[in-house]
Enzyme design. Structure first.
Site, PDB file in Angstrom:
ATOM      1  N   GLN A  83       5.281   5.228  -7.009  1.00 16.34           N
ATOM      2  CA  GLN A  83       4.260   4.201  -6.730  1.00 16.34           C
ATOM      3  C   GLN A  83       2.948   4.839  -6.280  1.00 16.34           C
ATOM      4  O   GLN A  83       2.237   4.283  -5.437  1.00 16.34           O
ATOM      5  CB  GLN A  83       4.770   3.226  -5.673  1.00 16.34           C
ATOM      6  N   SER A  84       2.596   5.974  -6.860  1.00 21.08           N
ATOM      7  CA  SER A  84       1.386   6.673  -6.433  1.00 21.08           C
ATOM      8  C   SER A  84       0.109   5.906  -6.795  1.00 21.08           C
ATOM      9  O   SER A  84      -0.149   5.623  -7.972  1.00 21.08           O
ATOM     10  CB  SER A  84       1.347   8.054  -7.101  1.00 21.08           C
ATOM     11  N   ASN A  85      -0.669   5.612  -5.772  1.00 21.76           N
ATOM     12  CA  ASN A  85      -1.994   5.010  -6.010  1.00 21.76           C
ATOM     13  C   ASN A  85      -2.931   6.039  -6.614  1.00 21.76           C
ATOM     14  O   ASN A  85      -3.798   5.715  -7.424  1.00 21.76           O
ATOM     15  CB  ASN A  85      -2.587   4.520  -4.689  1.00 21.76           C
ATOM     16  N   ALA A  87      -2.124   8.561  -8.621  1.00 23.83           N
ATOM     17  CA  ALA A  87      -1.828   8.750 -10.047  1.00 23.83           C
ATOM     18  C   ALA A  87      -2.442   7.607 -10.864  1.00 23.83           C
ATOM     19  O   ALA A  87      -3.049   7.836 -11.917  1.00 23.83           O
ATOM     20  CB  ALA A  87      -0.321   8.816 -10.260  1.00 23.83           C
TER      21      ALA A  87
END
Ligand SMILES: Cc1ncc(COP(=O)(O)O)c(C=O)c1O
Length: 341
Positions: A83-85, A87
């Protein structure tokens, strides 16, 4: 009288691509402030920076992707959690600039999750190629492998560091502090700036930006740690800030007492949602109509609420909470946020 040298002159010469919608507004939070009985809370809307739901990485990417373009890259690689913001914003920034995005994303066992929701959904929609890994941050071995495989087929990748946190990336928050300094009446208008801190670039940039903008040492710049113990993390922030200063030709390291990291709110672990985050999300949503996420901004706000309740600020002081984004992850945490029975 000779003119003072412009402290931002070297900064203004850095290559930068406009990606963010700036300046982001500073809004008062009157109903939440009244509910708490003070201090006067304000919010800096860096969740409105624009790149596919915005967030703090968009500011960093203005500098990092400018460097990618200058290097002649035709694609970018970066890494993060499922859930990387970071990325997701990198994928969006790459799309804007016509670069391919390769994302190294962590999931247990390197297996993609059953539901491509939240930020992961957006990464797919933004056209990123995803490389799943079971390796933990900073994902060095997988990043190197993906970079090598792209070079082997004649591509020209640029690696954006995890979290966008290096000397160049943190310039986004040098810019942000300079911007915030122009949005207030006096340099010490806010008694404190409070924000989520994790890979350190935001905090390092805020420290360096405050130094350049002449914000007095009495103004507290407080990072609420999302996942790092303060003792090991504060020196990393110092190194990053000093690296940033060096990039601008300055020999400067923030004094140890200026690097405020509160790790009292991360014991549950990264992305583990507790009643504290749920309460913070609920209060901001129901008093102000603004959403924060459970991993970063909800945890930081929960820390701020606790500090307020424990009397860390006087009623008449003004405190600025930096909303660094993350709301794209909300639907991936639906089960943690909404009671099902
Ligand atoms: C929404 C959000 N807020 C804050 C942070 C922390 O910023 P930094 O990694 O620069 O410490 C992150 C990092 O991923 C984030 O995604």
């Amino acid at each position: 009288m000779s003119a003072q040298p412009d402290p931002f002159a070297a900064f203004d010469r850095l290559p930068r691509v406009p990606l963010a919608l700036l300046p982001t507004p500073i809004q008062p939070l009157p109903r939440l402030s009244a509910h708490l009985g003070g201090p006067a809370l304000y919010i800096k809307r860096d969740d409105q920076t624009g790149l596919a739901t915005g967030g703090n990485k968009t500011r960093k990417l203005e500098f990092l992707l400018a460097a990618a373009l200058e290097s002649g890259a035709d694609c970018v690689i970066t890494a993060g959690s499922t859930q990387s913001n970071h990325a997701r914003q990198t994928a969006a920034g790459a799309a804007v600039l016509g670069l391919d995005a390769h994302l190294v994303l962590y999931a247990p066992g390197g297996q993609p999750p059953a539901e491509p929701d939240g930020n992961l959904l957006l990464c797919h929609l933004l056209g990123a190629t995803i490389h799943w890994t079971g390796e933990r941050a900073p994902y060095a071995a997988t990043l190197a492998r993906v970079e090598e495989s792209l070079r082997a087929v004649g591509r020209r990748p640029y690696v954006v560091p995890y979290g966008g946190s290096n000397a160049l990336g943190l310039m986004g928050y040098v810019a942000a502090m300079r911007e915030a300094a122009t949005q207030v009446e006096t340099p010490n208008w806010f008694a404190a700036h409070v924000f989520a801190t994790s890979s350190g670039g935001t905090q390092a940039g805020i420290l360096l930006g405050a130094h350049l903008a002449g914000i007095p040492a009495s103004v507290r710049l407080l990072g609420i740690s999302v996942d790092q113990p303060a003792a090991a993390f504060a020196p990393r922030v110092a190194t990053l800030a000093a690296d940033g200063a060096r990039l601008l030709g300055l020999d400067w390291t923030p004094p140890a007492e200026a690097i405020l990291v509160d790790d009292g709110y991360c014991a549950a672990g990264y992305a583990v949602v507790t009643e504290r985050e749920r309460e913070a999300i609920r209060l901001l949503a129901r008093f102000e109509g603004i959403l924060v996420d459970p991993v970063y901004t909800g945890r930081a706000l929960a820390g701020l609420l606790d500090l307020i309740r424990r009397g860390a600020f006087a009623r008449e002081q003004r405190v600025l909470f930096w909303h660094t984004g993350g709301t794209a992850a909300l639907n991936a945490f639906a089960r943690d946020l909404v009671p099902t029975s």
